[in-house]
Design an enzyme around this catalytic site. Sequence first.
Site, mmCIF file in Angstrom:
data_model
loop_
_atom_site.group_PDB
_atom_site.id
_atom_site.type_symbol
_atom_site.label_atom_id
_atom_site.label_comp_id
_atom_site.label_asym_id
_atom_site.label_seq_id
_atom_site.Cartn_x
_atom_site.Cartn_y
_atom_site.Cartn_z
ATOM 1 N N ARG A 150 4.795 11.436 -0.137
ATOM 2 C CA ARG A 150 4.536 10.067 0.329
ATOM 3 C C ARG A 150 3.044 9.851 0.563
ATOM 4 O O ARG A 150 2.642 8.930 1.258
ATOM 5 C CB ARG A 150 5.328 9.811 1.610
ATOM 6 C CG ARG A 150 6.842 9.918 1.415
ATOM 7 C CD ARG A 150 7.613 9.516 2.669
ATOM 8 N NE ARG A 150 7.370 10.450 3.761
ATOM 9 C CZ ARG A 150 8.077 11.571 3.978
ATOM 10 N NH1 ARG A 150 9.031 11.920 3.138
ATOM 11 N NH2 ARG A 150 7.796 12.343 5.010
ATOM 12 N N ARG A 151 2.232 10.714 -0.058
ATOM 13 C CA ARG A 151 0.781 10.653 0.100
ATOM 14 C C ARG A 151 0.063 10.397 -1.225
ATOM 15 O O ARG A 151 -1.123 10.678 -1.364
ATOM 16 C CB ARG A 151 0.268 11.968 0.697
ATOM 17 C CG ARG A 151 0.874 12.305 2.056
ATOM 18 C CD ARG A 151 0.406 13.662 2.535
ATOM 19 N NE ARG A 151 0.975 13.981 3.847
ATOM 20 C CZ ARG A 151 0.732 15.113 4.502
ATOM 21 N NH1 ARG A 151 -0.057 16.029 3.964
ATOM 22 N NH2 ARG A 151 1.285 15.327 5.684
ATOM 23 N N CYS A 170 -11.209 -6.311 -2.934
ATOM 24 C CA CYS A 170 -10.100 -7.195 -2.546
ATOM 25 C C CYS A 170 -8.774 -6.435 -2.668
ATOM 26 O O CYS A 170 -8.069 -6.256 -1.699
ATOM 27 C CB CYS A 170 -10.098 -8.445 -3.410
ATOM 28 S SG CYS A 170 -11.512 -9.511 -3.109
ATOM 29 N N ARG A 190 -6.224 -7.334 0.323
ATOM 30 C CA ARG A 190 -6.611 -7.997 1.568
ATOM 31 C C ARG A 190 -6.774 -9.498 1.386
ATOM 32 O O ARG A 190 -6.535 -10.290 2.302
ATOM 33 C CB ARG A 190 -7.912 -7.402 2.120
ATOM 34 C CG ARG A 190 -9.126 -7.681 1.253
ATOM 35 C CD ARG A 190 -10.440 -7.356 1.931
ATOM 36 N NE ARG A 190 -11.548 -7.630 1.045
ATOM 37 C CZ ARG A 190 -12.144 -8.811 0.924
ATOM 38 N NH1 ARG A 190 -11.732 -9.849 1.639
ATOM 39 N NH2 ARG A 190 -13.161 -8.985 0.091
#
Length: 301
Positions: A150-151, A170, A190
């Site tokens: 999960r990394r 962005c 973002r």
Amino acid sequence: MIRENVYDNFDEFYRDLVNYIASDKGTDIKENVRTVYADGTPAYYRQVIGLQVRFKPYKDNKGNYRALLPTTRYAPYKSAIKELEWIMIRQSNDVNELENELGCKYWSEWKQEDGTIGFAYGRKIKTRTYNFNSQIDYIINEIKNNPNSRRIITEIWDNEKLDKMALTPCLHLTQWTVEKGKLILSIRQRSCDVALGLVSNIWQYQVLQHLIAKECNLEIGELIWTVDNLHIYDRHIDKLGEQVMRKFYNPPTFKINNFNGFYGFEWNDIELNGMGSNGKDWSGMDSNGMDWNGMDSNGIY
């Protein structure tokens, strides 16, 4: 209204998103903005905060995948993939290379005195991660050898280097998941300019997902897009509202030719087929996109 947030057709998604922002769910921002139009006028906008959309892969009977691109207007699909090659394959920050070798001017306005965009995008992707030479090398290794991790993440937002970037990123994070033989890609953004940046971003990361899946011998899973601030600039709202009500054409499909490994990819390995905006064949469209409605690049982010 965004319906169920699951799509396999870009035109349907884009129509629903534009209408959602234009509805009472959106908020007008009319003061204290950083962005300006080319004529110097403040670029006010309408925004919504926090959205996740899941794109399901759709494959036709020839084995080609539906491209996440609009048919209701021209999309600079070649330039977007040239930028992808520059950032993810070449892992470069040299704007001269992007302009002269790839014929793309996306970053010309932000070119610094040394000809680069500083520690941004491709330069950040190229940073060592654990014992690997780049973030891409790391995720490819993990997908192949530790697929339940999960990394499996790339991240180009670096607080210590923001002042050394010509522009802060962005779309900044990817996370990769292998489930039932399929590669799922989650992307985190973002800030998203719905009129301009969105179309290139989704298409680029769809292609990136396919390249990594081919490298790792996996099928294609969902593309999950999570964004914080979605906005439409005031000069674009009416035009976007008109655009998304146009007739939809059959979505184009694409395939990757001559694949001989992730780092062997070149932008012209993408073959796009089908009908595009105004019924024109995608294969005949010009390779470079143009600014839309007079907004310069300072109004994009």
